[in-house]
Design an enzyme around this catalytic site. Sequence first.
Site, PDB file in Angstrom:
ATOM      1  N   HIS A  92       0.849  -1.201   0.000  1.00  0.00           N
ATOM      2  CA  HIS A  92       0.000   0.000   0.000  1.00  0.00           C
ATOM      3  C   HIS A  92       0.880   1.244   0.000  1.00  0.00           C
ATOM      4  CE1 HIS A  92       0.511  -1.417   4.166  1.00  0.00           C
ATOM      5  NE2 HIS A  92       0.685  -0.141   4.466  1.00  0.00           N
TER       6      HIS A  92
HETATM    7  P1  AMP Z   1       1.723   0.582   7.402  1.00  0.00           P
HETATM    8  O1  AMP Z   1       1.440  -0.904   7.283  1.00  0.00           O
HETATM    9  O2  AMP Z   1       2.594   0.930   8.557  1.00  0.00           O
HETATM   10  O3  AMP Z   1       2.287   1.144   6.111  1.00  0.00           O
HETATM   11  O4  AMP Z   1       0.357   1.332   7.636  1.00  0.00           O
HETATM   12  C1  AMP Z   1      -0.893   0.685   7.610  1.00  0.00           C
HETATM   13  C2  AMP Z   1      -1.990   1.711   7.626  1.00  0.00           C
HETATM   14  O5  AMP Z   1      -3.218   1.000   7.573  1.00  0.00           O
HETATM   15  C3  AMP Z   1      -2.026   2.583   8.853  1.00  0.00           C
HETATM   16  O6  AMP Z   1      -1.962   3.946   8.467  1.00  0.00           O
HETATM   17  C4  AMP Z   1      -3.348   2.226   9.529  1.00  0.00           C
HETATM   18  O7  AMP Z   1      -3.982   3.353  10.109  1.00  0.00           O
HETATM   19  C5  AMP Z   1      -4.165   1.656   8.390  1.00  0.00           C
HETATM   20  N1  AMP Z   1      -5.151   0.657   8.763  1.00  0.00           N
HETATM   21  C6  AMP Z   1      -5.035  -0.318   9.704  1.00  0.00           C
HETATM   22  N2  AMP Z   1      -6.121  -1.117   9.677  1.00  0.00           N
HETATM   23  C7  AMP Z   1      -6.939  -0.641   8.697  1.00  0.00           C
HETATM   24  C8  AMP Z   1      -8.198  -1.037   8.188  1.00  0.00           C
HETATM   25  N3  AMP Z   1      -8.843  -2.121   8.660  1.00  0.00           N
HETATM   26  N4  AMP Z   1      -8.747  -0.309   7.196  1.00  0.00           N
HETATM   27  C9  AMP Z   1      -8.102   0.775   6.691  1.00  0.00           C
HETATM   28  N5  AMP Z   1      -6.912   1.193   7.127  1.00  0.00           N
HETATM   29  C10 AMP Z   1      -6.323   0.487   8.109  1.00  0.00           C
END
Ligand code: AMP
Length: 241
Positions: free
Chosen positions: A158
């Site tokens: 992502h």
């Molecule tokens: P990272 O894996 O550190 O690059 O970031 C993961 C991102 O996913 C973070 O900014 C979280 O706030 C976000 N996040 C975690 N769980 C969910 C979810 N179920 N739906 C949408 N965003 C999410």
Amino acid sequence: MTVSALDKLQIDESSENSDDEGIVLLAKKPKMAETIAPVPKALPSVGHWSTGLLAYLKDPSSYPDSVIMHNEEFVVIKDKYPKSTLHLLIMPRQSIQNPSQLLKGHLDLVINMEKLASTLAAQWMARDTTINFGSVPDPKSSQVLIGFHAIPSMSQLHLHVISNDFNSPSLKSKKHWNSFNSPFFIPPSHIIQKLQKGESITFDKGIYEAYVDGPMKCHRCGTPLSNMPSLKNHIATCSAK
Ligand code: AMP
């Protein structure tokens, strides 16, 4: 107890940097190694917090409040715990667990991801109403930042698209701040250059975790900030551009 994903950066369940993966890569014939990602040693089990992004990919239309657009190549969602006024995640439809799984054959995909991120950032800044962003620029949103976390906590590649006001109650910790305001935040151009040269994408866990655990400073003027209340007060009033 609810614990946000970034608080769990150190409980990294994926094996993107393991030696075993390197062995799998070297054992592949060159052609296959261009597009077929190595199989991670231990995929997180379904239902584990780190697989929470996969649901949007499976059935984007079921999440109209979260999914702002989807096409054959990508699904774009609003981050559930936004760390700024605008915080989007762009995910490819194809299964790629994290940046370390990217290979030369993914070059066009990453280029397209970056293009889409830039387009969405420009649309948001221009207050384009054809997309339901759910927010408009804050007076402090002078720029939209685009990058990958070197060591993500959530499965499925992502790309973060995040405005630089950082005006959000979900921005709660040093790890949150540093994950967007240190070398832990990797611009897509870095990945693109590496893929163009046929280099593998690896981030040393020790080095990159030290960035998120390191001291905080203002992203505008560089003032050191020792805790979250002082950081929040400072960034709300900092007049530097
Ligand atoms: P990272 O894996 O550190 O690059 O970031 C993961 C991102 O996913 C973070 O900014 C979280 O706030 C976000 N996040 C975690 N769980 C969910 C979810 N179920 N739906 C949408 N965003 C999410």
